[in-house]
Design an enzyme around this catalytic site. Structure first.
Site, PDB file in Angstrom:
ATOM      1  N   GLY A 176      16.600  30.061 -18.742  1.00  0.00           N
ATOM      2  CA  GLY A 176      16.612  31.515 -18.985  1.00  0.00           C
ATOM      3  C   GLY A 176      17.415  32.231 -17.907  1.00  0.00           C
ATOM      4  CB  VAL A 220      12.805  25.962 -23.373  1.00  0.00           C
ATOM      5  CG1 VAL A 220      13.710  26.143 -22.172  1.00  0.00           C
ATOM      6  CG2 VAL A 220      12.263  27.293 -23.887  1.00  0.00           C
ATOM      7  CB  SER A 240       2.855  36.601 -16.848  1.00  0.00           C
ATOM      8  OG  SER A 240       2.538  37.966 -16.957  1.00  0.00           O
ATOM      9  CE1 TYR A 300       5.288  36.408 -21.443  1.00  0.00           C
ATOM     10  CE2 TYR A 300       3.512  37.689 -20.450  1.00  0.00           C
ATOM     11  CZ  TYR A 300       4.756  37.086 -20.357  1.00  0.00           C
ATOM     12  OH  TYR A 300       5.463  37.175 -19.190  1.00  0.00           O
ATOM     13  CB  ALA A 322      -3.167  32.394 -24.763  1.00  0.00           C
ATOM     14  CB  ALA A 323       1.845  31.124 -23.634  1.00  0.00           C
ATOM     15  CB  ILE A 375       9.752  42.281 -13.408  1.00  0.00           C
ATOM     16  CG1 ILE A 375       8.614  41.540 -12.683  1.00  0.00           C
ATOM     17  CG2 ILE A 375      11.064  42.168 -12.637  1.00  0.00           C
ATOM     18  CD1 ILE A 375       8.249  42.048 -11.298  1.00  0.00           C
TER      19      ILE A 375
END
Ligand code: NAI
Length: 244
Positions: A7, A53, A131, A144, A146-147, A177
């Site tokens: 990324g 990915v 995060s 998001y 959970a991931a 951010i």
């Protein structure tokens, strides 16, 4: 020193490529966005490499290409990620799958591809960009959260399994951010979007968004010899949003 940044074409990843290159690393800028990756690679005299990915074959090919171009990676920054903002009751299974595939299983794919080379060298530094959502949750980002919580648990296990081979693994947990990803929440959450961002910023002790460079500096520290006795940790880069 060679570094793979996933990324790397935008936001935190691009800042990280610039920072690591500035500290002397040869950097493979890996992304699905090849225009962006080429632009950053040109700027830092690095290598732009296509990597998705979510696709194991693409990851394996990209890691092999990076090995040819810059040598076996001593550093892996698992930064590629995304979110599709929406309150959980309005989301679908397809969406949960997409988010977990990129943000969690994507980290597993690249780590699985890079780890054998690091073990062979007896040296490696892996930094996963998780995060604060993975530690304290975030409204409008259930899958998001959970991931990224999964990424934090994965980080601890790789730290345990990698230690005997000289491989350290840490995570950073950014707060809000200022990147294209966060700005998308303003529109995707409709009229409450700006309010959700305002609440996130208000939850930081420093009452402001962070910059990609501030996250990159923390990642660079975790990749440096100064952090040689640090592994399995999750370092918040979030203006004090969480103190865990
Ligand atoms: P960004 O959208 O500016 O950059 C993300 C990069 O990942 C883009 O270049 C994109 O093309 C790439 N990417 C997306 N899917 C990919 C795939 N399947 N394969 C390879 N590359 C892919 O976003 P930002 O904000 O710089 O995000 C970087 C990381 O930081 C992400 O993991 C995100 O979850 C995390 N993060 C960001 C926060 C923020 O407030 N911006 C807060 C907490 C974590």
């Amino acid at each position: 020193m060679s570094a793979i940044v996933t990324g790397g074409a935008s936001g935190i990843g691009a800042a990280c490529c610039r920072r690591l290159a500035g500290e002397g690393a040869r950097v493979a800028v890996c992304d699905i966005n090849m225009d962006g990756a080429r632009e950053i690679a040109e700027e830092i005299d690095g290598e732009a490499i296509r990597m998705d990915v979510t696709d194991l074959a693409s990851v394996d090919e990209a890691i092999a290409a990076a090995g040819q171009a810059i040598g076996t990676a001593a550093i892996l920054v698992n930064n590629a990620g995304t979110d599709e903002f929406g309150f959980f009751k309005n989301t679908t299974e397809d969406m949960w799958e997409r988010i977990v595939q990129i943000n969690l299983i994507g980290v597993m794919r690249t780590t699985h591809a890079v780890l054998p080379g690091m073990i062979e060298r007896g040296d490696g530094r892996i930094v996963n960009v998780a995060s604060e959502a993975g530690r304290v949750g975030s409204s409008g980002s259930a899958a998001y959260s959970a991931a990224t919580g999964g990424v934090i648990a994965f980080t601890k296990t790789i730290a345990r399994e990698g230690a005997r081979y000289g491989v350290v693994c840490n995570a950073v947990a950014p707060g809000p951010i200022d990147t294209p990803l966060l700005r998308r929440a303003e529109t995707e959450l409709g009229h409450v979007g700006p309010k959700v961002i305002e609440t996130m910023v208000g939850s930081t002790l420093l009452r402001r968004m962070g910059s990609p460079d501030e996250v990159a500096a923390t990642i660079a520290f975790l990749c440096s010899d100064d952090a040689s006795y640090v592994t399995g940790q999750t370092l918040g880069v979030s203006g004090g949003l969480a103190m865990i």
